[in-house]
Design an enzyme around this catalytic site. Sequence first.
Site, PDB file in Angstrom:
ATOM      1  CG  HIS A 285      -0.356   0.001   2.379  1.00 24.96           C
ATOM      2  ND1 HIS A 285       0.465  -1.013   3.081  1.00 24.96           N
ATOM      3  CD2 HIS A 285      -0.458   1.119   3.512  1.00 24.96           C
ATOM      4  CE1 HIS A 285       0.713  -0.745   4.191  1.00 24.96           C
ATOM      5  NE2 HIS A 285       0.381   0.396   4.390  1.00 24.96           N
TER       6      HIS A 285
ATOM      7  CG  HIS B 297      -0.117   4.327   4.584  1.00 24.00           C
ATOM      8  ND1 HIS B 297      -0.891   3.534   5.445  1.00 24.00           N
ATOM      9  CD2 HIS B 297      -0.988   5.437   3.853  1.00 24.00           C
ATOM     10  CE1 HIS B 297      -2.164   4.056   5.494  1.00 24.00           C
ATOM     11  NE2 HIS B 297      -2.154   4.985   4.530  1.00 24.00           N
TER      12      HIS B 297
ATOM     13  CG  ASP C  73       4.614   2.991   7.434  1.00 22.48           C
ATOM     14  OD1 ASP C  73       4.035   3.041   6.438  1.00 22.48           O
ATOM     15  OD2 ASP C  73       4.354   2.517   8.547  1.00 22.48           O
ATOM     16  CG  HIS C  74       4.119  -0.277   4.334  1.00 22.04           C
ATOM     17  ND1 HIS C  74       3.985  -1.568   4.999  1.00 22.04           N
ATOM     18  CD2 HIS C  74       3.606   0.358   5.317  1.00 22.04           C
ATOM     19  CE1 HIS C  74       3.691  -1.654   6.098  1.00 22.04           C
ATOM     20  NE2 HIS C  74       3.077  -0.610   6.404  1.00 22.04           N
TER      21      HIS C  74
ATOM     22  CG  HIS D  12      -4.233   0.188   6.391  1.00 17.48           C
ATOM     23  ND1 HIS D  12      -4.541   0.697   7.881  1.00 17.48           N
ATOM     24  CD2 HIS D  12      -3.041   0.409   6.126  1.00 17.48           C
ATOM     25  CE1 HIS D  12      -3.328   1.359   8.169  1.00 17.48           C
ATOM     26  NE2 HIS D  12      -2.339   1.182   7.150  1.00 17.48           N
TER      27      HIS D  12
ATOM     28  CG  ASP E 221       0.437  -1.482   7.870  1.00 15.38           C
ATOM     29  OD1 ASP E 221       1.359  -2.347   8.005  1.00 15.38           O
ATOM     30  OD2 ASP E 221       0.527  -0.124   8.051  1.00 15.38           O
TER      31      ASP E 221
ATOM     32  CG  HIS F 176       3.774  -1.844  11.473  1.00  9.11           C
ATOM     33  ND1 HIS F 176       4.509  -0.807  11.756  1.00  9.11           N
ATOM     34  CD2 HIS F 176       2.918  -1.518  10.415  1.00  9.11           C
ATOM     35  CE1 HIS F 176       4.082  -0.076  10.645  1.00  9.11           C
ATOM     36  NE2 HIS F 176       3.436  -0.316   9.892  1.00  9.11           N
TER      37      HIS F 176
END
Length: 258
Positions: free
Chosen positions: A54, A56, A58-59, A113, A132, A170
């Site tokens: 996805h 975001h 942090d990915h 998400h 996530d 995570h």
Amino acid sequence: MPIVTVAQLSDNYAYLVIDDGSKDCAVVDCAEADKVIAAAKSHGAKIVAVLTTHWHGDHCGGNNEIASKVPGLKVYGASAEGGRIPALTNPVADGDRIRISALEGRVIGIPAHTNGHVAYYFPTLSAVFTGDTMFVGGCGRVFEGKASTMVASLKKLAALPDSTQVYCGHEYTEKNLRFALTLEPGNQALAKKHQWSLKTRAEKKSTVPSTIGDEKQTNPFLRTDSLELRANLKHRDPSVGDDPIAIFAKVRELKDHF
């Protein structure tokens, strides 16, 4: 070793998915390019693709850097993310197939998400990369969908074979299971897994992967039919509805404030 975990940022995980024959590999969710490149090198693997779950940061925050350092790199990600995945070369959608040398993966659309969130399922490795959407003992916040969307997405993942290993985005396991115990204190499988997570983290080890079978026994977001869970929710909020989506939404609301 076909799957290698690479710690990213403060509590993120990237993964290397390595074809044992050719040593070609894909990176799932690249946040820090140098770390995954170093991990691939240490395993004698050649990075040929990035599989983004996805949009975001942090990915996928490392996509541009890794694309600049790996010539010919293919970057996969959902077309439904609306162009928000950096360095995207290969847009995908639910049901699409991807190939890393001899390894074939299937794209599973699991929105909620984010609108275009996908998982990557590799049947021959008995592994699914859930980003996530499904965590060990939990699920992601519902940012771009509705409770019903997330319920449908989790149901897709829960339909995979029980032995399927769940590699999530995570290290949230201990807190997730601690929350789950507030709703199902009598769940012995859950209590046992929580104790295991405490010991594992004290040893500075990863709690990932889980399995789909384990998640069905311990993840409150897959256990909306649990009588104990429902009774605890009703005690906290007598107005909560009986349907699975209302139960899920209440559990998610409580977790958001836990």
